[in-house]
Structure formats: structure tokens, C-alpha cells
Scaffold this motif. Structure first.
Motif, PDB file in Angstrom:
ATOM      1  N   PRO A   1     -81.591  87.091 -50.331  1.00 16.94           N
ATOM      2  CA  PRO A   1     -80.697  87.091 -49.282  1.00 16.94           C
ATOM      3  C   PRO A   1     -79.604  86.536 -49.594  1.00 16.94           C
ATOM      4  CG  PRO A   1     -82.544  85.554 -48.927  1.00 16.94           C
ATOM      5  CD  PRO A   1     -82.902  86.439 -50.477  1.00 16.94           C
ATOM      6  N   LEU A   2     -79.401  85.130 -50.516  1.00 17.48           N
ATOM      7  CA  LEU A   2     -78.000  84.542 -50.885  1.00 17.48           C
ATOM      8  C   LEU A   2     -77.095  85.494 -51.455  1.00 17.48           C
ATOM      9  CD1 LEU A   2     -76.755  82.054 -50.736  1.00 17.48           C
ATOM     10  CD2 LEU A   2     -77.792  81.403 -52.896  1.00 17.48           C
ATOM     11  N   TYR A   3     -77.645  86.037 -52.526  1.00 16.88           N
ATOM     12  CA  TYR A   3     -76.810  87.082 -53.299  1.00 16.88           C
ATOM     13  C   TYR A   3     -76.097  88.274 -52.296  1.00 16.88           C
ATOM     14  CZ  TYR A   3     -78.998  85.244 -57.733  1.00 16.88           C
ATOM     15  OH  TYR A   3     -79.200  84.738 -58.748  1.00 16.88           O
ATOM     16  N   ALA A   4     -77.178  88.699 -51.486  1.00 15.69           N
ATOM     17  CA  ALA A   4     -76.848  89.981 -50.648  1.00 15.69           C
ATOM     18  C   ALA A   4     -75.862  89.343 -49.569  1.00 15.69           C
ATOM     19  CB  ALA A   4     -78.055  90.316 -49.968  1.00 15.69           C
ATOM     20  N   ALA A   5     -75.943  88.059 -49.195  1.00 12.33           N
ATOM     21  CA  ALA A   5     -75.024  87.552 -48.058  1.00 12.33           C
ATOM     22  C   ALA A   5     -73.447  87.232 -48.781  1.00 12.33           C
ATOM     23  CB  ALA A   5     -75.526  86.299 -47.680  1.00 12.33           C
ATOM     24  N   LEU A   6     -73.672  87.012 -49.898  1.00 20.48           N
ATOM     25  CA  LEU A   6     -72.024  86.693 -50.621  1.00 20.48           C
ATOM     26  C   LEU A   6     -71.445  87.781 -51.350  1.00 20.48           C
ATOM     27  CD1 LEU A   6     -73.103  83.176 -52.400  1.00 20.48           C
ATOM     28  CD2 LEU A   6     -71.794  83.544 -50.319  1.00 20.48           C
TER      29      LEU A   6
ATOM     30  N   ASN B   1     -73.178  94.901 -51.207  1.00 20.81           N
ATOM     31  CA  ASN B   1     -74.377  95.817 -51.911  1.00 20.81           C
ATOM     32  C   ASN B   1     -73.876  96.532 -52.877  1.00 20.81           C
ATOM     33  OD1 ASN B   1     -76.291  94.674 -50.556  1.00 20.81           O
ATOM     34  ND2 ASN B   1     -76.136  95.865 -48.952  1.00 20.81           N
TER      35      ASN B   1
ATOM     36  N   CYS C   1     -81.996  92.849 -49.936  1.00 19.71           N
ATOM     37  CA  CYS C   1     -81.644  91.713 -49.123  1.00 19.71           C
ATOM     38  C   CYS C   1     -82.768  90.659 -48.623  1.00 19.71           C
ATOM     39  CB  CYS C   1     -81.003  92.174 -47.472  1.00 19.71           C
ATOM     40  SG  CYS C   1     -79.503  93.206 -47.828  1.00 19.71           S
ATOM     41  N   LYS C   2     -83.981  91.344 -48.828  1.00 18.79           N
ATOM     42  CA  LYS C   2     -85.234  90.411 -48.504  1.00 18.79           C
ATOM     43  C   LYS C   2     -85.539  89.655 -49.633  1.00 18.79           C
ATOM     44  CE  LYS C   2     -87.331  93.567 -45.172  1.00 18.79           C
ATOM     45  NZ  LYS C   2     -88.392  94.812 -45.135  1.00 18.79           N
TER      46      LYS C   2
END
Length: 278
Positions: free
Chosen positions: A53-58, A61, A49-50
Motif C-alpha cells: 500500500p505504501l508503494y502504491a500510494a506514492l 501503478n 495495492c493490498k
């Protein structure tokens, strides 16, 4: 005159059956993969996520965890094909080694013709035709020049005494590695004393299912992938190296072994994330 130089890796454990050989190689591969993703390089959601962050938000996991596992699975599996070929080759032929050095003499004019053929293929001045190309190269001859070729796989049949060389690449090889393989095959077959009975460009499986449908463009610059007799794909590769029926036997054995690893992957989370068992 020619010489074979087998690496010590070709003298490892002798298996009593193709089944033992296949299962040993696959177990070693999968145990290494599991150890890598569970302990050495686990997927850590917080770190992902760090970093992204964009990938993790969309995307969940769980999806990225699967991608993380796939990368650590496919890379070592690419190397496992050669190990598998050596083990089944030793059972079927008697002698089989990986990265085997072959030293011999090739006529100067034959070497020139090899480069001529490859140059024309590279600039699309001609279409690949293995039989015609090889005939032209062998007719060259000339002053003997020392040449060294390192074969991906070299197998010698203890009964017939015949030796075969295989350039064993992934199912979707790039252009450069295909060119290098073809040059090596030409040199082996042009060597004085005929150290090999045949040289083959071999792929472990066919992502296009049947040979007539194989359409990966990069190797097609160098080989007629559908018609050249030196091209082996999937079942052809394994049945030549390990004997008739080896490919299907390989699929059957891996399917049996796969149940254990699938269950383990579902049960053991990677970085605290578990896949849904559908």
C-alpha cells in the motif's frame, strides 16, 4: 583420451542463416514473455495495492507495471543467450551444443596447481594473469586423474576440426560463478589429448560500452577483464561463436523485430494498465 557428450538440444532445427536463427530464438523468448505477463502472471493493480500500500500510494501503478514486466523479461533473456549462441554457433562452426559434458584425464599435479592458483586469487595474494597461470598449470602434469567438465557452450568447426569451449555468463557475473568458470577452463586446457583448442570466459554484451571501461569488480578477482586473452566481451563473443559481423547483425535483426513487440506492448494492457506511447 577424452569424450564429448552432446545433449539432444544440440540436434534441434538447423537454420539456413544466422538471421533465421536469431529471429527464431528472439521470437520464442518474446512470445513466452508476452504470454507470461498477459495471461499467466499479469500485473493486477488491486492486488499490488493490498500487498504494498505504501508503494502504491506514492508511485503511479504504470511505473510498477513496467517494473513487473521488466522482471519477467530479464530472467528468461538471461537463458536465451545460450540458446542464441548454440544456433549461430551451429551455422558458423558446424557443431555447437549447450551444457556439453567433456570427460578426460588431468595430471594430479596440474589439478593441485589449479587449486593453488585459485586460492591465491581468492585471498588476493596474486593478480590474475591468464597466460602465466596456464603455463604454470600445464607444466604440472603428474598421475592422470579422471575429470568431468560441463561446458556452457562447446563448438567444433567442421572445416578445421578445432573445438572451442565458452563459459557464457551474464554481463555482470558474480564472483562464485566466475571462479567456477575459470576452474573449468583450466581443467579443459590441461586435459590429456587437448580436447579444446581454446577456452573462453564470454559475456554477451558490455554495459560499459567498450572493453577498456569494463569495471564490474566481482570477475576482476579472477580475470584481468581488460587484457586476459581468454576474456571475450560483447562483439568479441558473438563474432567468435557466430562469425565476423554476427554481433552487429544481431543488433540489426532485433531492432527490426522489436518494432512489432513494442507496438504489441503498447496496445495490450497488462492487468488493465497501458503504457503511454511516447
Amino acid at each position: 583420451m577424452f569424450f564429448f557428450f552432446f545433449d539432444d538440444n544440440s540436434k534441434k532445427i538447423d537454420y539456413n542463416s544466422v538471421s533465421e536463427a536469431i529471429l527464431s530464438v528472439i521470437r520464442k523468448l518474446m512470445d513466452g514473455v508476452m504470454n507470461n505477463v498477459l495471461f499467466n502472471h499479469p500485473f493486477i493493480a488491486e492486488e499490488f495495492c493490498k500487498d504494498k500500500p505504501l508503494y502504491a500510494a506514492l508511485v503511479p501503478n504504470e511505473i510498477w507495471k513496467g517494473s513487473h514486466f521488466e522482471r519477467r523479461f530479464t530472467t528468461p533473456f538471461g537463458k536465451a543467450w545460450q540458446s542464441l549462441a548454440v544456433e549461430v554457433g551451429k551455422i558458423h562452426h558446424g557443431q555447437c551444443g549447450q551444457e556439453v559434458k567433456v570427460e578426460g584425464l588431468v595430471g594430479k599435479e596440474s589439478l593441485r596447481r589449479i587449486q593453488e592458483v585459485l586460492n591465491k586469487l581468492e585471498v588476493h595474494e596474486s593478480l590474475p594473469n591468464w597466460n602465466e597461470e596456464l603455463k604454470y598449470i600445464l607444466a604440472g602434469g603428474g598421475e592422470p586423474i579422471p575429470v568431468t567438465v560441463i561446458c556452457d557452450i562447446l563448438a567444433t568447426n567442421n572445416i578445421t576440426g578445432k573445438t572451442y569451449a565458452f563459459e557464457l555468463k551474464g554481463p555482470l557475473p558474480n564472483s562464485d560463478q566466475t571462479k567456477v568458470s575459470k576452474e573449468k577452463m583450466f581443467k579443459l586446457l590441461a586435459m590429456q589429448g587437448h580436447p579444446v583448442e581454446g577456452a573462453y570466459f564470454a559475456l554477451p554484451y558490455n554495459p560499459y560500452r567498450i572493453k577498456e571501461n569494463y569495471s564490474w569488480s566481482f570477475p576482476a578477482r579472477w580475470f584481468d577483464m581488460k587484457h586476459d586473452p581468454c576474456v571475450l566481451i560483447g562483439e568479441e563473443t558473438w563474432d567468435f561463436i557466430g562469425g565476423e559481423g554476427t554481433y552487429q547483425f544481431f543488433i540489426n535483426e532485433v531492432n527490426k523485430l522489436g518494432k512489432h513487440y513494442k507496438e504489441r506492448i503498447y496496445k495490450e494492457p497488462v492487468g488493465g494498465i497501458k503504457l503511454a506511447h511516447i
